[in-house]
Design a protein around this motif. Sequence first.
Motif, PDB file in Angstrom:
ATOM      1  N   MET A   1       0.678 -37.809  26.580  1.00  0.00           N
ATOM      2  CA  MET A   1       1.176 -38.597  25.470  1.00  0.00           C
ATOM      3  C   MET A   1       2.402 -37.941  24.841  1.00  0.00           C
ATOM      4  O   MET A   1       3.351 -38.615  24.488  1.00  0.00           O
ATOM      5  N   LEU A   2       2.361 -36.624  24.718  1.00  0.00           N
ATOM      6  CA  LEU A   2       3.492 -35.910  24.125  1.00  0.00           C
ATOM      7  C   LEU A   2       4.727 -36.015  25.014  1.00  0.00           C
ATOM      8  O   LEU A   2       5.846 -36.118  24.506  1.00  0.00           O
ATOM      9  N   THR A   3       4.528 -36.027  26.326  1.00  0.00           N
ATOM     10  CA  THR A   3       5.649 -36.184  27.255  1.00  0.00           C
ATOM     11  C   THR A   3       6.328 -37.535  27.054  1.00  0.00           C
ATOM     12  O   THR A   3       7.554 -37.622  27.079  1.00  0.00           O
ATOM     13  N   PHE A   4       5.535 -38.567  26.829  1.00  0.00           N
ATOM     14  CA  PHE A   4       6.067 -39.909  26.596  1.00  0.00           C
ATOM     15  C   PHE A   4       6.886 -39.953  25.306  1.00  0.00           C
ATOM     16  O   PHE A   4       7.968 -40.543  25.271  1.00  0.00           O
ATOM     17  N   ILE A   5       6.394 -39.314  24.268  1.00  0.00           N
ATOM     18  CA  ILE A   5       7.117 -39.268  22.996  1.00  0.00           C
ATOM     19  C   ILE A   5       8.427 -38.510  23.155  1.00  0.00           C
ATOM     20  O   ILE A   5       9.473 -38.933  22.650  1.00  0.00           O
ATOM     21  N   TRP A   6       8.411 -37.399  23.891  1.00  0.00           N
ATOM     22  CA  TRP A   6       9.644 -36.643  24.130  1.00  0.00           C
ATOM     23  C   TRP A   6      10.634 -37.457  24.944  1.00  0.00           C
ATOM     24  O   TRP A   6      11.842 -37.396  24.708  1.00  0.00           O
ATOM     25  N   ALA A   7      10.146 -38.233  25.904  1.00  0.00           N
ATOM     26  CA  ALA A   7      11.032 -39.082  26.708  1.00  0.00           C
ATOM     27  C   ALA A   7      11.724 -40.109  25.821  1.00  0.00           C
ATOM     28  O   ALA A   7      12.919 -40.387  25.995  1.00  0.00           O
ATOM     29  N   ILE A   8      11.003 -40.663  24.856  1.00  0.00           N
ATOM     30  CA  ILE A   8      11.597 -41.635  23.930  1.00  0.00           C
ATOM     31  C   ILE A   8      12.647 -40.963  23.057  1.00  0.00           C
ATOM     32  O   ILE A   8      13.752 -41.492  22.867  1.00  0.00           O
ATOM     33  N   ILE A   9      12.331 -39.787  22.531  1.00  0.00           N
ATOM     34  CA  ILE A   9      13.265 -39.079  21.645  1.00  0.00           C
ATOM     35  C   ILE A   9      14.535 -38.688  22.397  1.00  0.00           C
ATOM     36  O   ILE A   9      15.653 -38.944  21.943  1.00  0.00           O
ATOM     37  N   ILE A  10      14.366 -38.063  23.555  1.00  0.00           N
ATOM     38  CA  ILE A  10      15.528 -37.645  24.353  1.00  0.00           C
ATOM     39  C   ILE A  10      16.299 -38.866  24.851  1.00  0.00           C
ATOM     40  O   ILE A  10      17.531 -38.878  24.863  1.00  0.00           O
ATOM     41  N   GLY A  11      15.580 -39.927  25.240  1.00  0.00           N
ATOM     42  CA  GLY A  11      16.241 -41.162  25.661  1.00  0.00           C
ATOM     43  C   GLY A  11      17.089 -41.750  24.552  1.00  0.00           C
ATOM     44  O   GLY A  11      18.208 -42.216  24.790  1.00  0.00           O
ATOM     45  N   PHE A  12      16.579 -41.715  23.321  1.00  0.00           N
ATOM     46  CA  PHE A  12      17.357 -42.219  22.195  1.00  0.00           C
ATOM     47  C   PHE A  12      18.615 -41.380  21.971  1.00  0.00           C
ATOM     48  O   PHE A  12      19.703 -41.915  21.759  1.00  0.00           O
ATOM     49  N   ILE A  13      18.475 -40.069  22.040  1.00  0.00           N
ATOM     50  CA  ILE A  13      19.627 -39.178  21.825  1.00  0.00           C
ATOM     51  C   ILE A  13      20.685 -39.411  22.905  1.00  0.00           C
ATOM     52  O   ILE A  13      21.872 -39.552  22.602  1.00  0.00           O
ATOM     53  N   ILE A  14      20.264 -39.456  24.163  1.00  0.00           N
ATOM     54  CA  ILE A  14      21.207 -39.673  25.265  1.00  0.00           C
ATOM     55  C   ILE A  14      21.860 -41.050  25.151  1.00  0.00           C
ATOM     56  O   ILE A  14      23.071 -41.196  25.303  1.00  0.00           O
TER      57      ILE A  14
END
Length: 88
Positions: A1-14
């Motif tokens: 679940m934490l990996t999914f949240i990090w993917a969303i955060i990093i995806g937003f930044i990129i």
Amino acid sequence: MLTFIWAIIIGFIIGAIAKLLMPGKQPGGFIVTIILGIAGSSFATWLGQALNIYHSGEKAGFIFSVVGALIILYLYKKAVETMYNSNQ
């Protein structure tokens, strides 16, 4: 679940950086920016492995992910413009 949240955060930044670097007004809001960033990173990983820049299992770096997001943003922008112009 934490990996999914990090993917969303990093995806937003990129995705946000790609939108800042691309001249002109870009279509899409918050969700499109996240999808753009995640897709750009995935595309960059695939392209890097296809060009033997990255080994199998290696992920794209931050800069190459932004480049991938820029490519996808350009294609998305052209697709939206084409759809908008054909409806008029």
